[in-house]
Structure formats: C-alpha cells, structure tokens
Motif scaffolding. Structure first.
Motif, PDB file in Angstrom:
ATOM      1  N   GLU A  34      71.888 124.436 -27.110  1.00 59.43           N
ATOM      2  CA  GLU A  34      70.434 124.303 -27.232  1.00 59.43           C
ATOM      3  C   GLU A  34      69.990 124.076 -28.671  1.00 59.43           C
ATOM      4  OE1 GLU A  34      68.458 123.913 -24.814  1.00 59.43           O
ATOM      5  OE2 GLU A  34      69.883 124.379 -23.218  1.00 59.43           O
ATOM      6  N   THR A  35      70.825 124.444 -29.630  1.00 58.28           N
ATOM      7  CA  THR A  35      70.469 124.214 -31.035  1.00 58.28           C
ATOM      8  C   THR A  35      71.047 122.909 -31.564  1.00 58.28           C
ATOM      9  OG1 THR A  35      72.357 125.607 -31.717  1.00 58.28           O
ATOM     10  CG2 THR A  35      70.186 126.651 -31.573  1.00 58.28           C
ATOM     11  N   GLY A  36      71.622 122.095 -30.659  1.00 59.06           N
ATOM     12  CA  GLY A  36      71.946 120.728 -31.040  1.00 59.06           C
ATOM     13  C   GLY A  36      73.403 120.340 -31.139  1.00 59.06           C
ATOM     14  N   ASN A  37      74.359 121.254 -30.863  1.00 55.89           N
ATOM     15  CA  ASN A  37      75.747 120.834 -31.057  1.00 55.89           C
ATOM     16  C   ASN A  37      76.425 120.314 -29.793  1.00 55.89           C
ATOM     17  OD1 ASN A  37      76.491 123.063 -29.538  1.00 55.89           O
ATOM     18  ND2 ASN A  37      77.241 124.266 -31.264  1.00 55.89           N
ATOM     19  N   ARG A  42      77.585 124.880 -22.339  1.00 56.49           N
ATOM     20  CA  ARG A  42      76.218 124.856 -21.802  1.00 56.49           C
ATOM     21  C   ARG A  42      76.152 125.403 -20.387  1.00 56.49           C
ATOM     22  NH1 ARG A  42      72.238 125.492 -19.723  1.00 56.49           N
ATOM     23  NH2 ARG A  42      70.214 124.438 -19.930  1.00 56.49           N
ATOM     24  N   ASP A  75      84.027 126.123 -35.866  1.00 51.71           N
ATOM     25  CA  ASP A  75      82.598 125.908 -36.094  1.00 51.71           C
ATOM     26  C   ASP A  75      82.304 124.487 -36.564  1.00 51.71           C
ATOM     27  OD1 ASP A  75      83.693 126.007 -38.605  1.00 51.71           O
ATOM     28  OD2 ASP A  75      82.571 127.781 -39.258  1.00 51.71           O
ATOM     29  N   THR A  96      73.801 128.728 -26.161  1.00 51.07           N
ATOM     30  CA  THR A  96      72.790 128.716 -27.218  1.00 51.07           C
ATOM     31  C   THR A  96      73.169 127.706 -28.298  1.00 51.07           C
ATOM     32  OG1 THR A  96      73.881 130.605 -28.282  1.00 51.07           O
ATOM     33  CG2 THR A  96      72.005 131.078 -26.845  1.00 51.07           C
ATOM     34  N   GLY A  97      74.466 127.516 -28.502  1.00 48.49           N
ATOM     35  CA  GLY A  97      74.905 126.485 -29.438  1.00 48.49           C
ATOM     36  C   GLY A  97      74.477 125.105 -28.978  1.00 48.49           C
ATOM     37  N   ARG A 156      80.328 131.748 -29.933  1.00 47.77           N
ATOM     38  CA  ARG A 156      78.890 131.589 -29.672  1.00 47.77           C
ATOM     39  C   ARG A 156      78.446 130.160 -29.921  1.00 47.77           C
ATOM     40  NH1 ARG A 156      75.013 136.156 -32.231  1.00 47.77           N
ATOM     41  NH2 ARG A 156      73.502 134.503 -31.792  1.00 47.77           N
ATOM     42  N   LEU A 157      78.956 129.536 -30.974  1.00 49.20           N
ATOM     43  CA  LEU A 157      78.599 128.150 -31.259  1.00 49.20           C
ATOM     44  C   LEU A 157      79.060 127.219 -30.145  1.00 49.20           C
ATOM     45  CD1 LEU A 157      79.443 127.896 -35.070  1.00 49.20           C
ATOM     46  CD2 LEU A 157      77.172 127.983 -34.018  1.00 49.20           C
ATOM     47  N   ASP A 170      69.229 134.266 -29.110  1.00 53.02           N
ATOM     48  CA  ASP A 170      70.094 134.548 -30.256  1.00 53.02           C
ATOM     49  C   ASP A 170      69.851 135.954 -30.786  1.00 53.02           C
ATOM     50  OD1 ASP A 170      71.816 132.382 -30.573  1.00 53.02           O
ATOM     51  OD2 ASP A 170      70.269 131.169 -31.529  1.00 53.02           O
ATOM     52  N   ARG A 183      64.013 135.794 -28.055  1.00 55.98           N
ATOM     53  CA  ARG A 183      64.989 134.753 -28.409  1.00 55.98           C
ATOM     54  C   ARG A 183      66.383 135.207 -28.001  1.00 55.98           C
ATOM     55  NH1 ARG A 183      61.438 135.060 -32.685  1.00 55.98           N
ATOM     56  NH2 ARG A 183      60.325 133.114 -33.197  1.00 55.98           N
TER      57      ARG A 183
END
Length: 375
Positions: free
Chosen positions: A242-245, A250, A89, A239-240, A234-235, A49, A47
């Motif tokens: 890919e986790t929906g934000n 990207r 954030d 990866t942020g 990071r957010l 993360d 992963r």
C-alpha cells in the motif's frame, strides 16, 4: 444468537471438534479475553503501521526477540519471512518477486524433515534443496550443501525431535558461519513455555508461530526474531504494497482486530496456569477412558503420559478390529456422519481424541457416541 442457531440459519451443520486445532475445522475458539480485545479494537480506526509498531514491540518484549509481526497465519509468516530473505528491503527486488533473477534463491532443508508446508518458501520464488537422505542429515552434509546460490535454511522445529538430524542450534551456527539466514517453522512449538521461548530466542533470523494454537483466530500467525529481518518482512507484506512497493504479500492481509487479538492471545498464553489447563484435559480424558473401560476388546490410553511434551493431551482408543468388525477409519466416519457430528482423527488403527477443543458438556456427548459405536 447461539452458534448452532447462526449455523442453522445458513444451512450449516455444527461439528463437535475432538480433533484439535485444525485449520479445516476453523482453527480455534476465541477466548473471552481475545474476543473482548478484538471488539474494543473494532470501535476505532487507526493506521495499520501504528498497529504493527505497537503490537510488534509488545510481541518482541513478551518473547524476548528483537521484533514481532502478526501475519495472516503461520504459512503467511513463512512466505513473508522467505521474501525478506530473498529480497530484503530492496524495493526493486521486492517488486520483482516471485521472479528471483539475480538473487540467491535456494533454501536448504533436511530431507528427513520434509513436510507439507515447506512449499511456503517457494511462493515468493525460493527453491527447496534437500540435504541428506530419507533417514538422516549430518551437520557436515548441511555445511557442504551451502553454495553460491544458497539464500538460507528452512528449519522445521518439530523435526528437531527426529533422530539423526541437525539440531536447531547447530543449524543456526552453520547458517550464520556461512553468512546466510535461517527461517524456522515453529507453528505449534508453544509448550512447554521454555521450549517456545528457547526457539524464539535461539538466534534464528526469523521464527514463525501459528496464532490458532494460542487461542487467536484461525487466520493469524506470528513472525518474530531479528528486528532487521522482521522489518524486511513487513516491507514484503500488505502495508508495504500500500505504500508503493508492489510487494508479493498484498494478499496476506490482516485487520487491526486480528493484530490486537493475536497480541492479547500471546499474552494470555504466556500468563496461563498451564498445570490447571492440563489438569482439565486430564480429567476429560479420564472420563472418556473410564466410560470405555467396560467395553470388551477396547483399550484407551492418555498419549500425553507417554511423552509429556506436547501442548495438549489426546486419548488413543483402539480395539480388536476383527472382533468388532470395524476399523478405526470406519468408526471415525460414523462419528462424523452421526448426529451430532463429531470429528476426530484416525491413525494406524487408532482413534485419537483431542479434548482441549471440546466445549463444556461435549465430553459426555463424545463418550456416549463412542460407547454406541464400540459397544
């Protein structure tokens, strides 16, 4: 298959790099330690993360900062750092960038330290505001420039050497006293090691370094500093997304091999015997300088001996252009168009020869070609 062979199969001409760590030439040559680490990381999935967690802790421990993050270059570190300051954030704001409606979005920068890469903070929607004039910026001018729309200060660490500008400690104090953040571009501020650590632990919220200068890949960088703001960066990264934000970062993707390789490159850089490293460069420069000594009207000097500050030594070669009938630019072009092709910088009538990016045996080739062009 050798590098020259693989290039030849694709119709690409290899270049002897006497210009230094330059993005346009591919940045760096990976050290054996970095190559081995990347090859090992390539043997298994994990992963991302988790990779960022482990590498970030290691980077933070090595540099003495609260956190660390490997990015796709120092420019990307600046973009993600600026996004962290703008949107933090807040998921809605992260999705909104580069539209900064409702956000503070001004980044102050000292006018005499403006540089090509400062536009990085405009990518996520920041707006640059110059402070001072072409020749100077005072602490009071920086304080007075902070307004209700100021998000932070972009500080060019190399510009700290410019006269009549605000020092990094002063700028940090001004920013934090006003409740705003400071983002530092320290791309090549990696030597002396005391300088690198001093900038990293200066108290700036976010500090950015270029991975290529450390012997990592051309497409890598390091973002470090306050753990809270590193986490926010990071957010705002891939990866942020890919986790929906739906973050703006990207497009700044790195793979697990690059993250591991950059972490190992940093460790290797901090553990390197830099006296031995510089001694090798000194010997290469002396070899070229000695080989040019007998050519009329030509002067060659080790530029590092004048300041003793930079991470790498360079040789300055100049001559009586009227007597030779050739400018530095013309000789530089002839070297690039020759066989083998050699790249070096030409500035203000001088050729600048970097030796730290030469491979074994290339010093002699560079000397021979210089002798041919300047004889």
């Amino acid at each position: 298959m050798s590098s020259s062979d693989i290039y030849e199969t694709l119709g690409i001409q290899p270049i002897i790099n006497a210009g230094g760590h330059m993005t346009i030439l591919g940045g760096s040559v990976l050290s054996p330690e970095v190559r081995a680490a990347m090859e090992s990381a390539n043997t298994a999935y994990t992963r991302m993360d988790d990779v960022f967690d482990g590498a970030g802790k290691a980077i933070g421990d090595m540099l003495g900062t609260g956190g660390g993050l490997v990015t796709s270059g120092c420019y990307a570190a600046l973009v993600q750092g600026a996004a962290a300051i703008l949107a933090g954030d807040d998921a809605e704001r992260i999705r909104q960038l580069p539209d900064t409606t409702g956000m503070k979005d001004d980044f102050l920068i000292q006018k005499p330290t403006r540089y090509r890469y400062d536009r990085s903070v405009t990518v996520p929607g920041g707006k640059l505001v110059e402070v001072g004039d072409d020749d100077s910026c005072t602490p009071q001018q920086l304080r007075d420039a902070i307004g209700p729309n100021t998000a932070g200060i972009l500080y060019f660490a190399a510009g700290e050497r410019f006269p009549n500008t605000v020092s990094l400690p002063e700028a940090i104090d001004i920013a934090h006293s006003a409740g705003i953040q400071i983002l530092v571009d320290a791309a090549a501020e990696i030597y002396p090691l005391e300088r690198m650590r001093r900038v990293a632990t200066s108290g700036a919220d976010l500090v950015c370094f270029g991975g290529k200068y450390l012997g990592s890949g051309n497409s890598t960088g390091i973002l470090c500093g306050n753990a809270e703001f590193v986490a926010k960066a990071r957010l705002n990264g891939f990866t942020g997304f890919e986790t929906g934000n739906n973050s703006i970062g990207r497009g700044y993707k790195v793979d697990r091999q690059e993250v591991i390789g950059t972490t190992i490159a940093l460790r290797h850089w901090l553990d390197t015997d830099h006296e031995q490293r510089l001694q090798l460069q000194s010997e290469r420069i002396a070899q070229i300088a000695d080989g040019l000594a007998g050519i009329p009207h030509v002067n060659a000097n080790n530029m590092w001996e004048q300041d003793g500050q930079g991470p790498w030594m360079r040789l300055s070669v100049n001559w009586d252009e009227q007597a030779k009938g050739r400018t530095a630019g013309e000789v530089s072009e002839a070297l690039q168009n020759g066989s083998p092709a050699i790249f070096c910088r030409s500035e203000a009538g001088d050729l600048h020869i970097a030796v730290h990016t030469l491979n074994e045996g290339e010093t002699e080739i560079v000397l021979r070609r210089l002798q041919e062009e300047l004889a």
